[in-house]
Write a protein that holds these residues in place. Sequence first.
Motif, PDB file in Angstrom:
ATOM      1  N   SER A   1       0.834  -1.206   0.000  1.00  0.00           N
ATOM      2  CA  SER A   1       0.000   0.000   0.000  1.00  0.00           C
ATOM      3  C   SER A   1       0.870   1.258   0.000  1.00  0.00           C
ATOM      4  CB  SER A   1      -0.947  -0.007   1.200  1.00  0.00           C
ATOM      5  OG  SER A   1      -0.222   0.170   2.388  1.00  0.00           O
TER       6      SER A   1
ATOM      7  N   LEU B   1       1.982   6.541  -7.022  1.00  0.00           N
ATOM      8  CA  LEU B   1       0.972   7.500  -7.468  1.00  0.00           C
ATOM      9  C   LEU B   1       1.410   8.937  -7.193  1.00  0.00           C
ATOM     10  CD1 LEU B   1      -2.334   5.682  -6.436  1.00  0.00           C
ATOM     11  CD2 LEU B   1      -1.585   6.241  -8.750  1.00  0.00           C
TER      12      LEU B   1
ATOM     13  N   THR C   1      -5.719   6.755  -4.986  1.00  0.00           N
ATOM     14  CA  THR C   1      -5.718   7.865  -5.932  1.00  0.00           C
ATOM     15  C   THR C   1      -6.292   9.117  -5.271  1.00  0.00           C
ATOM     16  OG1 THR C   1      -6.126   6.265  -7.670  1.00  0.00           O
ATOM     17  CG2 THR C   1      -6.403   8.566  -8.234  1.00  0.00           C
TER      18      THR C   1
ATOM     19  N   ASN D   1      -6.700  -0.425  -2.349  1.00  0.00           N
ATOM     20  CA  ASN D   1      -7.774   0.013  -3.230  1.00  0.00           C
ATOM     21  C   ASN D   1      -7.259   1.176  -4.083  1.00  0.00           C
ATOM     22  OD1 ASN D   1     -10.108   1.224  -4.276  1.00  0.00           O
ATOM     23  ND2 ASN D   1     -11.352   0.452  -2.562  1.00  0.00           N
ATOM     24  N   PRO D   2      -7.222   1.016  -5.398  1.00  0.00           N
ATOM     25  CA  PRO D   2      -6.661   2.096  -6.233  1.00  0.00           C
ATOM     26  C   PRO D   2      -7.462   3.389  -6.112  1.00  0.00           C
ATOM     27  CG  PRO D   2      -7.603   0.330  -7.584  1.00  0.00           C
ATOM     28  CD  PRO D   2      -7.625  -0.150  -6.165  1.00  0.00           C
TER      29      PRO D   2
ATOM     30  N   LEU E   1       2.292   1.605  -3.506  1.00  0.00           N
ATOM     31  CA  LEU E   1       1.242   2.105  -4.408  1.00  0.00           C
ATOM     32  C   LEU E   1       1.099   3.618  -4.278  1.00  0.00           C
ATOM     33  CD1 LEU E   1      -1.254   1.597  -6.269  1.00  0.00           C
ATOM     34  CD2 LEU E   1      -2.593   1.273  -4.175  1.00  0.00           C
ATOM     35  N   ARG E   2       1.117   4.095  -3.040  1.00  0.00           N
ATOM     36  CA  ARG E   2       0.931   5.533  -2.831  1.00  0.00           C
ATOM     37  C   ARG E   2       2.152   6.329  -3.274  1.00  0.00           C
ATOM     38  NH1 ARG E   2      -2.552   2.816  -0.138  1.00  0.00           N
ATOM     39  NH2 ARG E   2      -4.534   3.699   0.546  1.00  0.00           N
TER      40      ARG E   2
END
Lengths: 415, 488
Positions: free
Chosen positions: A10, A17, A134, A129-130, A13-14
């Motif tokens: 996670s 992004l 996001t 959770n994308p 992912l962040r």
Amino acid sequence: MSLRTLLGASILLRITLLLYGLYQDYTSPLKYTDIDYYVFTDASRYLLTNSNNASTLTPYSRETYRYTPLLAWLLLPTALNPQFLFFSFGKIIFAAADVLAGWLIYVVLTNRGMDSQRAGWFAGIWLVNPMVATISTRGSSEGLLGVLVVGIVWAVLRRRVLLAGVLVGLATHFKIYPVIYAPTVVWWLESEGSGGSEGESGKGWFEKAIGFVNRERVIFGTWALGTFVGLNVWMYKLYASPFLQHTYLHHLSRVDHRHNFSPYNTLLHLTSSPMGHSSTPFGSIPFLPQLLLSGLVIPLAFAKHDLPVTMFAQTFAFVSFNKVCTSQYFMWYIVLLPFYLPGSVLLRRPWLGGVALVLWAVSQAVWLEQGYELEFLGKATFVPGLWVASLLFFAVNVWLLGIIVGDIRRRGDLA
Amino acid sequence: MKQRSTFIVSESHGTLPENFSLKKDTFIIKALPPSTVREDRVTFSLHELPAEIQDVLSSCREVHLKLTSGDIYEFIDPYSSRTPAGLHVFLSSEQGASPDSICQLLEKVFGINNCWGFKSSFIEIPGGYQFYSPLRSASTFVQYLQNHLSEKDTLRRSEVQSLESAEYIDVIYDAIAQTLVLSSVHAPNQPKWDGSSITSAKTSGVELGVFGNITPMEEEGLTLAGFITELGESDDFEPTMFSFASRHHRSESTFSLATARPAGLHPRLRLSIHGTAKPPPNAGDECTLNAYFTLPVALFIDKYQLSSDNQQLLDSLNIKRIKAISGETDLEAPVWTREKWGSRVLVEVDTKGGENGIELELPLHLRYLEPRYNGTTTKVDFAWPSVFWACRSEQWKMMAVNPFDRLHLGWEDLFPEQVMYYYLSPAPHGEGEGAWSSIDVPVLGLENAEMIKIGTVTVVGLGFLWVLFKIFMAKLSSVREKKELKRE
């Protein structure tokens, strides 16, 4: 999924992004950063300008800043130079809050006896959770609310009542809607031993009322109210009526005439205009079913049975019956979804879960398509297009809410 | 009442005396080149005006009213300044006074319908107040003036009638002079003046001038040569030549405006500067290219979106910066909660790489318009901007002596005083629309009002009851379960 893998994924992912966002903001005129983030950071900058020049700028000097000054304070570093280093500070805070909320979800689930592997999967609904990642890396503050709300769940379940009270007060100061969790927590905090209906049936109303007031409820209530009132008095002293107007009154009097997911949207668009004006107070009627369900009936019916799931159902009802609804509002209940989903009928009967997910997504897509035709192609899709689509989306939500409330007591074993 | 009529001819033979004849108090035009521009300027004393106008003016210090047709025409110095098409009002009020009935007056005189009150509809700008209406025609104004003339006064009536074909009409009131000046400028060839005459009435004097532009004697200046005469006073033409520094000049470039389709709720205006976008020769180095928009309230720009913090976006739009936005700038309110006329926006064009023209894009946003019967779209008209070079000049002090000077065009307060303006001409792609654009805006149909109310209430009500029913059933079954547990 193991906690370490999950948190790692996670965070990665962040970070990805965030970096992608920097790249897009730097190279494209179409910004990755959310418009609201510019509102927050402008407000912070005004604060800083203020302290330098002794002029009269406040966060509310920024049009459409409709939040507590705490948010602008929290993001003060975003106003520092060099901007390329500090501007994203707020996004990092939001994303970190996100991850913290996810970790707390995991903690709550394992505390309730779920094995860590399974808890990891459910916490993953939020953590990887994308959509969630996001929204917060674009600079929307919903992640802060997420961590506060899961924090309330954690604190109450651990019987840290004072902390829970402070968190409810703070969250309500931040965004009003968490006030619906106060009755739930109060109802849940019954005196140990007095639980269940046994022994109570013989008591008169007076004994019941006295019995209702217990130490934990008083502590929670005092700290919740105290925090909320204290913060508001403090902010009011600093910023006076603009604070009151923009942070609270605006939300009561606002007429969300622009298209959004709410079932009331077209009605309010119509009746707020002079030509479509109606003597029926359509602007305030919607509060009634919304607050009855989310603030009274659902907490009373289910709080004692299962606190976090009740909070999920409340939030789902609140958002579905709200006068205004955008996709950011979905974050409010998605953060609580991992508490409901395990053992729910949506997983016990996977086809039902599948249908629910598809209907929820498809009715949203139908609305989005109509919204696109209006917003970008200039087609007048107000009626029937957007109107029917928002009612359809509402119907799907209400159907789902019916399933959820019917399911709270039937949910299978957590483990 | 005094009258001054001026003809500016572009061909040298135009000013020859044999083109005209003078008979006592009548001046007859025998032949004029078709490229002639005509200005008529009538000065009234305050007491000559209708009471309702006097009443409004009594609380004003200065009023500058400009009505521009938006027709496409070739312009000639010194009549080269251009405001966006429509009706512009600038006023400064007497201390402590406010012309509260000005909206009723404007509605009656010009037939506009977007003025709700002086305090609510006018916007504040440095030194006064501004109002604008996207008015396309002077016909109501002409009608109003004719109502104040007697049926027999055919001469005046036809003069007034000709206002309808004017390119622009200026009305200037000055409380110190106690005068109101009504001037109108007609573009070349529209209508043809040949055979027409100007007569002075007993009560009014008429000054006449016929001039041509000749090579300026000074840089940045204009030199006019021709003749003047005063009807009834002299019976001959008096040759004249004079020079003056002019604030307004024409630029050779042209521009056009288009709206990207489909416009949606976020129309993008494309301003094209044709040809080389270079400052006018002799204008010095300190020049900026600007576009001045008067946007009706339905349209607005987001000053935060276009702030200088967002250089990336500005660069991609060829906007150097948004120099000023004032008026109605709320970012979300629908039209029906707004009373101001709209906003004025001054955009500085980025002229980098403008050798082969420039395409500037201005992103706008639409407010929701009122729901209505008959149709699901409605048109929003807006005028093309004034596009001009603003260049620093050393001669600005002399500009005040220009007998053709024109002030209060809308943007002067945004520039230093020592500036000269060079105007680009609008050059539409198609015919007929002039310097106007319009976009179709989707609206909610009022025919559906009852259905929306009943339908929404029904669906939400049923949904509410459904959830209550499910909660009731859940509680009921749990009560039963508990009873069964007890029995066991």
